[in-house]
Every structure is written in structure tokens, then in C-alpha cells.
Scaffold this motif. Sequence first.
Motif, PDB file in Angstrom:
ATOM      1  N   ALA A 257       0.859  -1.037  -0.282  1.00  0.00           N
ATOM      2  CA  ALA A 257      -0.106   0.053   0.115  1.00  0.00           C
ATOM      3  C   ALA A 257       0.578   1.049  -0.019  1.00  0.00           C
ATOM      4  O   ALA A 257       0.452   1.917  -0.893  1.00  0.00           O
ATOM      5  CB  ALA A 257      -0.863  -0.499   0.955  1.00  0.00           C
ATOM      6  N   HIS A 258       1.757   1.385   1.016  1.00  0.00           N
ATOM      7  CA  HIS A 258       2.837   2.531   0.991  1.00  0.00           C
ATOM      8  C   HIS A 258       3.126   2.233  -0.648  1.00  0.00           C
ATOM      9  O   HIS A 258       4.181   3.969  -0.244  1.00  0.00           O
ATOM     10  CB  HIS A 258       3.553   2.476   2.432  1.00  0.00           C
ATOM     11  N   TYR A 259       3.505   2.033  -0.927  1.00  0.00           N
ATOM     12  CA  TYR A 259       4.617   2.227  -2.437  1.00  0.00           C
ATOM     13  C   TYR A 259       4.196   1.484  -3.652  1.00  0.00           C
ATOM     14  O   TYR A 259       4.074   2.703  -4.732  1.00  0.00           O
ATOM     15  CB  TYR A 259       5.107   1.053  -2.884  1.00  0.00           C
ATOM     16  N   LEU A 260       2.736   2.091  -3.371  1.00  0.00           N
ATOM     17  CA  LEU A 260       1.517   2.406  -4.036  1.00  0.00           C
ATOM     18  C   LEU A 260       0.953   4.500  -5.375  1.00  0.00           C
ATOM     19  O   LEU A 260       1.905   4.505  -4.204  1.00  0.00           O
ATOM     20  CB  LEU A 260       0.156   1.739  -4.059  1.00  0.00           C
ATOM     21  N   PRO A 261       1.277   4.148  -5.598  1.00  0.00           N
ATOM     22  CA  PRO A 261       0.973   5.511  -6.754  1.00  0.00           C
ATOM     23  C   PRO A 261      -0.151   6.443  -5.739  1.00  0.00           C
ATOM     24  O   PRO A 261      -0.780   5.370  -5.276  1.00  0.00           O
ATOM     25  CB  PRO A 261       0.166   6.267  -7.904  1.00  0.00           C
ATOM     26  N   ASP A 262      -0.138   7.806  -5.023  1.00  0.00           N
ATOM     27  CA  ASP A 262      -0.994   8.207  -4.263  1.00  0.00           C
ATOM     28  C   ASP A 262      -2.909   8.105  -4.849  1.00  0.00           C
ATOM     29  O   ASP A 262      -3.266   7.529  -3.949  1.00  0.00           O
ATOM     30  CB  ASP A 262      -0.754   9.654  -4.428  1.00  0.00           C
ATOM     31  N   ASP A 263      -2.677   8.336  -6.357  1.00  0.00           N
ATOM     32  CA  ASP A 263      -4.104   8.528  -6.332  1.00  0.00           C
ATOM     33  C   ASP A 263      -5.103   6.578  -6.188  1.00  0.00           C
ATOM     34  O   ASP A 263      -6.036   6.484  -5.909  1.00  0.00           O
ATOM     35  CB  ASP A 263      -4.337   8.028  -7.499  1.00  0.00           C
ATOM     36  N   MET A 264      -4.154   5.106  -6.034  1.00  0.00           N
ATOM     37  CA  MET A 264      -4.222   3.945  -5.267  1.00  0.00           C
ATOM     38  C   MET A 264      -4.038   3.796  -4.107  1.00  0.00           C
ATOM     39  O   MET A 264      -5.075   3.804  -3.272  1.00  0.00           O
ATOM     40  CB  MET A 264      -3.364   2.775  -6.217  1.00  0.00           C
ATOM     41  N   GLN A 265      -3.694   4.308  -3.578  1.00  0.00           N
ATOM     42  CA  GLN A 265      -3.190   5.081  -2.423  1.00  0.00           C
ATOM     43  C   GLN A 265      -4.370   5.191  -1.277  1.00  0.00           C
ATOM     44  O   GLN A 265      -5.291   4.846  -0.669  1.00  0.00           O
ATOM     45  CB  GLN A 265      -2.706   5.230  -1.414  1.00  0.00           C
ATOM     46  N   SER A 266      -5.229   6.564  -1.925  1.00  0.00           N
ATOM     47  CA  SER A 266      -6.345   7.022  -1.465  1.00  0.00           C
ATOM     48  C   SER A 266      -7.742   6.052  -1.885  1.00  0.00           C
ATOM     49  O   SER A 266      -8.589   6.383  -1.375  1.00  0.00           O
ATOM     50  CB  SER A 266      -6.434   8.666  -1.848  1.00  0.00           C
ATOM     51  N   ALA A 267      -7.611   4.773  -2.640  1.00  0.00           N
ATOM     52  CA  ALA A 267      -8.290   4.406  -3.415  1.00  0.00           C
ATOM     53  C   ALA A 267      -8.534   3.001  -2.512  1.00  0.00           C
ATOM     54  O   ALA A 267      -9.696   2.280  -2.210  1.00  0.00           O
ATOM     55  CB  ALA A 267      -8.731   3.819  -4.270  1.00  0.00           C
ATOM     56  N   ILE A 268      -7.446   2.157  -1.521  1.00  0.00           N
ATOM     57  CA  ILE A 268      -8.131   1.053  -0.941  1.00  0.00           C
ATOM     58  C   ILE A 268      -8.803   1.836   0.215  1.00  0.00           C
ATOM     59  O   ILE A 268      -9.703   2.257   1.044  1.00  0.00           O
ATOM     60  CB  ILE A 268      -6.392   0.981  -0.099  1.00  0.00           C
ATOM     61  N   ARG A 269      -9.778   0.032   0.549  1.00  0.00           N
ATOM     62  CA  ARG A 269     -10.662   0.347   0.887  1.00  0.00           C
ATOM     63  C   ARG A 269     -10.381  -1.803   1.888  1.00  0.00           C
ATOM     64  O   ARG A 269      -9.714  -2.633   0.669  1.00  0.00           O
ATOM     65  CB  ARG A 269     -12.190   0.172   0.338  1.00  0.00           C
ATOM     66  N   PRO A 270     -10.950  -1.695   3.068  1.00  0.00           N
ATOM     67  CA  PRO A 270     -11.431  -2.793   3.229  1.00  0.00           C
ATOM     68  C   PRO A 270     -12.169  -3.710   2.497  1.00  0.00           C
ATOM     69  O   PRO A 270     -12.732  -3.173   2.027  1.00  0.00           O
ATOM     70  CB  PRO A 270     -11.718  -3.114   4.516  1.00  0.00           C
ATOM     71  N   SER A 271     -12.002  -4.879   2.076  1.00  0.00           N
ATOM     72  CA  SER A 271     -12.934  -5.676   1.238  1.00  0.00           C
ATOM     73  C   SER A 271     -14.403  -6.372   2.011  1.00  0.00           C
ATOM     74  O   SER A 271     -14.487  -6.492   3.782  1.00  0.00           O
ATOM     75  CB  SER A 271     -12.132  -7.711   1.303  1.00  0.00           C
ATOM     76  N   LEU A 272     -14.946  -6.146   1.398  1.00  0.00           N
ATOM     77  CA  LEU A 272     -16.512  -6.037   2.148  1.00  0.00           C
ATOM     78  C   LEU A 272     -16.755  -7.349   2.609  1.00  0.00           C
ATOM     79  O   LEU A 272     -17.743  -8.264   3.647  1.00  0.00           O
ATOM     80  CB  LEU A 272     -17.886  -5.633   0.559  1.00  0.00           C
ATOM     81  N   GLY A 273     -16.259  -8.802   2.274  1.00  0.00           N
ATOM     82  CA  GLY A 273     -15.974  -9.712   2.553  1.00  0.00           C
ATOM     83  C   GLY A 273     -15.501 -11.237   1.633  1.00  0.00           C
ATOM     84  O   GLY A 273     -14.507 -10.195   1.007  1.00  0.00           O
ATOM     85  N   GLU A 274     -15.556 -11.990   2.621  1.00  0.00           N
ATOM     86  CA  GLU A 274     -14.281 -13.214   1.919  1.00  0.00           C
ATOM     87  C   GLU A 274     -14.500 -13.869   0.764  1.00  0.00           C
ATOM     88  O   GLU A 274     -15.832 -14.063  -0.413  1.00  0.00           O
ATOM     89  CB  GLU A 274     -14.399 -13.912   3.165  1.00  0.00           C
ATOM     90  N   PRO A 275     -13.686 -15.072   0.333  1.00  0.00           N
ATOM     91  CA  PRO A 275     -14.607 -15.643  -0.591  1.00  0.00           C
ATOM     92  C   PRO A 275     -14.962 -16.106  -0.658  1.00  0.00           C
ATOM     93  O   PRO A 275     -16.122 -16.823  -2.055  1.00  0.00           O
ATOM     94  CB  PRO A 275     -13.156 -16.482  -0.983  1.00  0.00           C
ATOM     95  N   LEU A 276     -15.126 -17.390   0.410  1.00  0.00           N
ATOM     96  CA  LEU A 276     -16.707 -17.575   0.577  1.00  0.00           C
ATOM     97  C   LEU A 276     -18.287 -16.959   0.186  1.00  0.00           C
ATOM     98  O   LEU A 276     -18.763 -17.428  -0.745  1.00  0.00           O
ATOM     99  CB  LEU A 276     -16.730 -18.701   2.059  1.00  0.00           C
ATOM    100  N   THR A 277     -18.037 -15.531   0.678  1.00  0.00           N
ATOM    101  CA  THR A 277     -19.162 -14.879   0.497  1.00  0.00           C
ATOM    102  C   THR A 277     -19.793 -15.281  -0.898  1.00  0.00           C
ATOM    103  O   THR A 277     -20.635 -14.521  -1.312  1.00  0.00           O
ATOM    104  CB  THR A 277     -18.735 -13.700   1.763  1.00  0.00           C
ATOM    105  N   GLY A 278     -18.879 -13.828  -1.424  1.00  0.00           N
ATOM    106  CA  GLY A 278     -18.262 -14.592  -2.634  1.00  0.00           C
ATOM    107  C   GLY A 278     -19.137 -15.659  -3.495  1.00  0.00           C
ATOM    108  O   GLY A 278     -20.260 -15.786  -4.650  1.00  0.00           O
ATOM    109  N   ALA A 279     -18.987 -16.889  -3.217  1.00  0.00           N
ATOM    110  CA  ALA A 279     -18.729 -18.368  -3.497  1.00  0.00           C
ATOM    111  C   ALA A 279     -19.933 -18.348  -3.737  1.00  0.00           C
ATOM    112  O   ALA A 279     -21.210 -18.572  -4.324  1.00  0.00           O
ATOM    113  CB  ALA A 279     -18.142 -19.051  -3.226  1.00  0.00           C
ATOM    114  N   LEU A 280     -20.599 -17.697  -2.185  1.00  0.00           N
ATOM    115  CA  LEU A 280     -22.547 -18.192  -2.162  1.00  0.00           C
ATOM    116  C   LEU A 280     -23.040 -17.415  -3.299  1.00  0.00           C
ATOM    117  O   LEU A 280     -24.400 -17.647  -3.478  1.00  0.00           O
ATOM    118  CB  LEU A 280     -22.875 -17.760  -0.495  1.00  0.00           C
ATOM    119  N   ALA A 281     -22.719 -15.461  -3.083  1.00  0.00           N
ATOM    120  CA  ALA A 281     -23.183 -14.406  -3.694  1.00  0.00           C
ATOM    121  C   ALA A 281     -23.480 -14.838  -5.575  1.00  0.00           C
ATOM    122  O   ALA A 281     -24.882 -15.501  -5.994  1.00  0.00           O
ATOM    123  CB  ALA A 281     -22.980 -13.565  -3.499  1.00  0.00           C
TER     124      ALA A 281
END
Length: 291
Positions: A257-281
Amino acid sequence: MNESLDNAVLAVDGGGTRCRVACEVGGVVHSVETGAANVSTDFDSALAQIRAGLDQLSRQIEVTIGDLITLPAFVGLAGVTDAAIAGRLRDALGLTCARVEDDRPAAVRGALGAQDGLIAHCGTGSFLAVQADGAMRFAGGWGSILGDEASAQWVGRSALAETLRAYDGTQAETDLTQMLLADLQGPAGIVRFARTATPAQFGVLAPTVTSAAKKGDAVAVHILRAGAGYIADTAKQLGWQAGQTICLTGGIAGQYAHYLPDDMQSAIRPSLGEPLTGALALAKEIRHEHL
């Protein structure tokens, strides 16, 4: 439990570390976990792990395995590289209403939900994906020999390669290179280790590298900058746009994260869920398609 399975769905999320099998019944998720399941590395072992999960799950929710394999299902597994291996797995499990793919779509849907954005997954292996208007576009995930840039395996392997360059005198030694040289008993020891090391064994070295980078070690910083550069360049080639969400998933991804360009750093968000949640969706989408 003996609950009606009328609206139930089945999901499998499997990779090189573990396999999770889940059934959502009446809004309640029941899941079990078994061992590694990569169908390209070891098809029979992966099949055995999934079957073991189905068996445990059937006993947990008090239905038969026959009931489970008729449910709308999404199966996301490492090593599903084409339709042939997907069909082989579907037939071996006896699934009658299933979509079998690799493990990337479930990770994307779990992290981003339905929103547009980028996922950069860097665990033992790596891949990037952009989701836009419900469609997913992927890059990477081709394994340690031909890809997996910025993965933990790649970081560990890169550190050993840089250590050998320092030994040759073609770059400056650092605390990291000196430590790796000593720990592995010189250049011959590094070569011996690398000759047989698995991706996971290379990956074990990654925390040493990220720890050294935090202390300003030049070689460690160079490796993480290179990994971040790969993420940034690939994201833009996939169509990521400034302002879209970025989720960094996997054990080492957050270190970039610290090494990415500024516009990418500012867009980082926590994941909404885990892969199993995605598989169920994704399994629910299959159910809707068959209504």
C-alpha cells in the motif's frame, strides 16, 4: 436440522492452503473446512478434500450428500484452468446445477460485492481483477513458474536472487542479504534450497523481507517497490480508473500500500467479505438463472 432446501445454495472455495464448503439455508450459512484443494496440482487429493467437506456438511445440517449435490452451486478452486478440468470435477462430484471455475471470481465478488473496483490478491500466489458493470477481467494467477508477480513466493524468491547478486558484488550488501546468506549457509545453500523449494517455502521468507523494508533496507524496499509497480501497471492495463475502490487481499498485499501511487493509495478500502461469501453470492445467481 432437516430444514427445507428449497432456496438453499452450495458453495466451495478451495486453494493451496484450505478448502471451505458451505450451504446457505434460510439465510443461515453452514460451513466446514478441509485441507488444500488445487485440482491442477493434485486432482485426486482436491476431490477427496471436497468430498470430505460435503460429507461433514451433510451431517452438520442433517441432509444427504445427494441432496447437497443437486443444489445450485458455485465451485471456485485453484487449478481450474479450462473447461475440461471443470467438467471433470463437476462429473466426479456428481453436481447437477453447478458452475465450476477457478478461485478468482469468488474472491472478487466477496471483496467488492456488486460494486466496480479492483482486487489485487497477493498471497502465496497472486492475481489482479477489475470488476465493472458486473463483468470481471483478470490478470495473473498463472502459478509460480510463469507468473505470480508480487506474491509472497515472488518476494521470497526475489530476495534470494538479490542476495546472490550481492554475493557476486554486482550490488551493495544489506542487512537482509547478509542475514539470508548466513541463514541458508552461503550461496550454495541458497541454490540447494531454491532447487526444491515449494511456493509456500519461498513465501515463508516474505515476512523477513517486509520487516526489513520497514527498517529501510535498500534491497527489501527495492523488491516491494517492484511488486507495487507491477500492481499499479497491471491495474491500469485492466482498466482501473482513479476513484474506483481497491481491495488488497492476501497475506502480503497490504505491504504494498505504501509504495503505490497516491491515487491508488487513496482508493484502498477494506474488503466487504471473504471468498466464501462471494462463492455463495455467485451460487445465488445460478439459482435465479434456473428459476
